[in-house]
Design an enzyme around this catalytic site. Structure first.
Site, PDB file in Angstrom:
ATOM      1  N   ASP A  37       1.195  -5.812 -35.872  1.00 37.03           N
ATOM      2  CA  ASP A  37       1.969  -6.527 -37.659  1.00 37.03           C
ATOM      3  C   ASP A  37       1.153  -5.658 -38.052  1.00 37.03           C
ATOM      4  O   ASP A  37       0.435  -5.389 -38.558  1.00 37.03           O
ATOM      5  CB  ASP A  37       2.452  -7.951 -37.224  1.00 37.03           C
ATOM      6  N   ASP A  63       1.495  -0.775 -38.691  1.00 37.87           N
ATOM      7  CA  ASP A  63       3.358  -0.378 -38.848  1.00 37.87           C
ATOM      8  C   ASP A  63       4.420   0.057 -38.346  1.00 37.87           C
ATOM      9  O   ASP A  63       3.847   1.387 -38.508  1.00 37.87           O
ATOM     10  CB  ASP A  63       3.389   0.209 -40.875  1.00 37.87           C
ATOM     11  N   ASN A  90       9.579  -5.240 -31.158  1.00 39.35           N
ATOM     12  CA  ASN A  90      10.313  -6.841 -31.819  1.00 39.35           C
ATOM     13  C   ASN A  90      10.114  -7.250 -32.928  1.00 39.35           C
ATOM     14  O   ASN A  90      10.584  -7.029 -33.457  1.00 39.35           O
ATOM     15  CB  ASN A  90       8.970  -7.434 -31.153  1.00 39.35           C
ATOM     16  N   TYR A 154      20.676  -3.985 -41.798  1.00 40.05           N
ATOM     17  CA  TYR A 154      20.470  -4.794 -40.726  1.00 40.05           C
ATOM     18  C   TYR A 154      22.088  -4.300 -39.496  1.00 40.05           C
ATOM     19  O   TYR A 154      21.283  -3.736 -38.169  1.00 40.05           O
ATOM     20  CB  TYR A 154      20.623  -6.055 -41.044  1.00 40.05           C
ATOM     21  N   LYS A 158      20.912  -2.369 -35.991  1.00 40.63           N
ATOM     22  CA  LYS A 158      20.656  -2.724 -34.711  1.00 40.63           C
ATOM     23  C   LYS A 158      21.891  -2.497 -33.450  1.00 40.63           C
ATOM     24  O   LYS A 158      21.553  -2.568 -32.395  1.00 40.63           O
ATOM     25  CB  LYS A 158      20.887  -4.707 -34.619  1.00 40.63           C
TER      26      LYS A 158
HETATM   27  N1  LIG Z   1      15.039 -15.017 -35.958  1.00 39.09           N
HETATM   28  C1  LIG Z   1      16.697 -14.504 -35.979  1.00 39.09           C
HETATM   29  O1  LIG Z   1      17.512 -15.797 -35.945  1.00 39.09           O
HETATM   30  C2  LIG Z   1      16.753 -12.843 -35.464  1.00 39.09           C
HETATM   31  C3  LIG Z   1      18.612 -12.919 -34.919  1.00 39.09           C
HETATM   32  C4  LIG Z   1      18.619 -11.506 -33.841  1.00 39.09           C
HETATM   33  C5  LIG Z   1      17.639 -10.783 -33.806  1.00 39.09           C
HETATM   34  N2  LIG Z   1      15.919 -11.038 -34.244  1.00 39.09           N
HETATM   35  C6  LIG Z   1      14.795  -9.636 -34.050  1.00 39.09           C
HETATM   36  O2  LIG Z   1      14.172 -10.217 -33.493  1.00 39.09           O
HETATM   37  C7  LIG Z   1      12.817  -9.984 -33.374  1.00 39.09           C
HETATM   38  C8  LIG Z   1      11.487 -11.191 -34.026  1.00 39.09           C
HETATM   39  O3  LIG Z   1      12.114 -11.780 -35.144  1.00 39.09           O
HETATM   40  P1  LIG Z   1      11.461 -12.807 -35.364  1.00 39.09           P
HETATM   41  O4  LIG Z   1      12.945 -13.612 -35.324  1.00 39.09           O
HETATM   42  O5  LIG Z   1      10.456 -13.295 -34.622  1.00 39.09           O
HETATM   43  O6  LIG Z   1      10.763 -13.145 -36.915  1.00 39.09           O
HETATM   44  P2  LIG Z   1       9.521 -13.028 -38.078  1.00 39.09           P
HETATM   45  O7  LIG Z   1       9.992 -12.563 -39.464  1.00 39.09           O
HETATM   46  O8  LIG Z   1       9.009 -14.076 -37.256  1.00 39.09           O
HETATM   47  O9  LIG Z   1       9.483 -12.102 -37.452  1.00 39.09           O
HETATM   48  C9  LIG Z   1       9.108 -10.517 -37.445  1.00 39.09           C
HETATM   49  C10 LIG Z   1       7.874  -9.673 -37.243  1.00 39.09           C
HETATM   50  O10 LIG Z   1       8.329  -8.422 -37.450  1.00 39.09           O
HETATM   51  C11 LIG Z   1       7.293  -8.242 -38.577  1.00 39.09           C
HETATM   52  N3  LIG Z   1       7.692  -6.832 -39.244  1.00 39.09           N
HETATM   53  C12 LIG Z   1       8.139  -6.489 -41.015  1.00 39.09           C
HETATM   54  N4  LIG Z   1       7.726  -5.012 -40.779  1.00 39.09           N
HETATM   55  C13 LIG Z   1       6.610  -4.776 -39.936  1.00 39.09           C
HETATM   56  C14 LIG Z   1       6.526  -3.452 -39.513  1.00 39.09           C
HETATM   57  N5  LIG Z   1       7.070  -2.763 -40.405  1.00 39.09           N
HETATM   58  N6  LIG Z   1       5.798  -3.166 -38.961  1.00 39.09           N
HETATM   59  C15 LIG Z   1       5.520  -4.224 -37.715  1.00 39.09           C
HETATM   60  N7  LIG Z   1       5.552  -5.961 -38.146  1.00 39.09           N
HETATM   61  C16 LIG Z   1       6.234  -5.322 -39.262  1.00 39.09           C
HETATM   62  C17 LIG Z   1       6.795  -9.472 -39.388  1.00 39.09           C
HETATM   63  O11 LIG Z   1       5.388  -9.111 -39.753  1.00 39.09           O
HETATM   64  C18 LIG Z   1       6.751  -9.903 -38.529  1.00 39.09           C
HETATM   65  O12 LIG Z   1       5.473 -10.602 -38.254  1.00 39.09           O
HETATM   66  C19 LIG Z   1      13.348  -9.691 -34.880  1.00 39.09           C
HETATM   67  O13 LIG Z   1      13.584  -7.346 -35.095  1.00 39.09           O
HETATM   68  C20 LIG Z   1      14.686  -9.512 -35.645  1.00 39.09           C
HETATM   69  O14 LIG Z   1      15.494  -8.641 -36.205  1.00 39.09           O
HETATM   70  C21 LIG Z   1      15.574 -12.314 -34.950  1.00 39.09           C
END
Ligand SMILES: NC(=O)c1ccc[n+]([C@@H]2O[C@H](COP(=O)([O-])OP(=O)(O)OC[C@H]3O[C@@H](n4cnc5c(N)ncnc54)[C@H](O)[C@@H]3O)[C@@H](O)[C@H]2O)c1
Length: 267
Positions: A37, A63, A90, A154, A158
């Protein structure tokens, strides 16, 4: 028998809501995990907690949009655990900007993390997974990869990841690597959920046939299934984890409007 016994997994964005749930579940099911992360403090804390519980877990600042970081991370994973079988793409980011408001910076950053990141992940992990005897890649897309979403970059990222998953099936099946995308709807207890705000959360809840947000664990359960050998004939699937949001689609919207109309006629 633990469901991921003997497997090595790499999870990006592991310090966030869903990443933590995946890491906990994978370790509980016997995997050695490399957690990455950009949030070093949360990631280190998570890996330390999992190790205290007897798990095999390491954390690296990574990153996901940086190719050199991928090269270094794969090398470190192989050095630490001796192989690689599972990649969970993820990590994700969102700027919440419509087409007219989108800055080129936000557009480029979102695509770099959400689409180029998984591309680089597959580019550098797939050969290592092949050399370890095969395995599974799970790409975390979104319902925004199945239908419209307000954020332009976004949505594009996706949908792109959903398509890239199909290309990966074509190219990695001969290496005994399965590739699937999952499409979470609104998932509570995540950074994404918090950044969406209350009005969006209320509206989304009304549009979800199960009338609630999902949990990170409910997504992680699906990721675990796709990562494990239990899904050994599933590749190229796109699975929504959304309480029926996508399936209900226009019929759900029509019924809500119908009910509101009927109510307004009663009063
Ligand atoms: N939470 C929702 O409602 C939702 C819905 C659909 C899809 N998603 C997808 O699920 C995945 C996980 O997200 P989440 O829901 O746990 O949200 P979250 O914001 O809690 O977690 C996202 C994580 O990605 C990390 N991150 C951001 N940029 C980064 C980079 N350049 N390199 C490495 N890490 C990076 C952040 O530090 C964070 O820990 C994401 O791909 C998101 O698009 C989430």
């Amino acid at each position: 028998m633990p469901r991921l016994a003997g497997k090595v997994a790499l999870i990006t964005g592991a310090a966030g809501g869903q990443g933590v749930a995946e890491a906990e579940l994978f370790v509980r099911e016997g995997a050695a995990v490399m957690l990455t992360d950009v949030d070093a403090a949360k990631g280190e804390q998570l890996a330390a907690r999992l190790r205290e519980q007897g798990g095999k877990a390491r954390f690296l600042v990574h990153d996901a949009s940086s190719e050199q970081a991928w090269i270094d991370t794969v090398a470190a994973t192989l050095a630490a655990f001796g192989g690689l079988h599972i990649l969970v793409n993820n990590a994700g980011t969102i700027a919440r900007q419509g087409i007219v408001n989108t800055t080129v910076e936000a557009w480029n950053r979102t695509l770099a993390v959400n689409l180029t990141g998984p591309l680089l992940g597959m580019k550098h992990c797939a050969p290592a997974i092949r050399d370890s005897g095969g395995g599974s890649i799970v790409n975390i897309s979104s319902t925004a990869g199945l239908t419209a979403h307000d954020d332009a970059a976004y949505t594009a990222s996706k949908w792109g990841l959903r398509g890239l998953t199909k290309t990966a099936v074509l190219q990695f099946s001969p290496w005994n690597i399965r590739v699937n995308s999952i499409h979470p709807g609104q998932i509570a207890d995540t950074g994404f959920f918090q950044s969406g705000g209350d009005a969006f959360a209320q509206a989304a809840r009304a549009a979800i046939p199960l009338h609630r947000q999902g949990t990170p664990k409910e997504c992680a359960d699906l990721v675990l299934f796709l990562a494990s050998d239990e899904s050994s004939f599933i590749s190229g699937a796109e699975i929504a984890v959304d309480g029926g949001y996508i399936a209900a689609g226009l019929a759900g919207l029509r019924n809500r409007v119908r009910d509101e109309y009927a109510k307004s006629r009663e009063t």
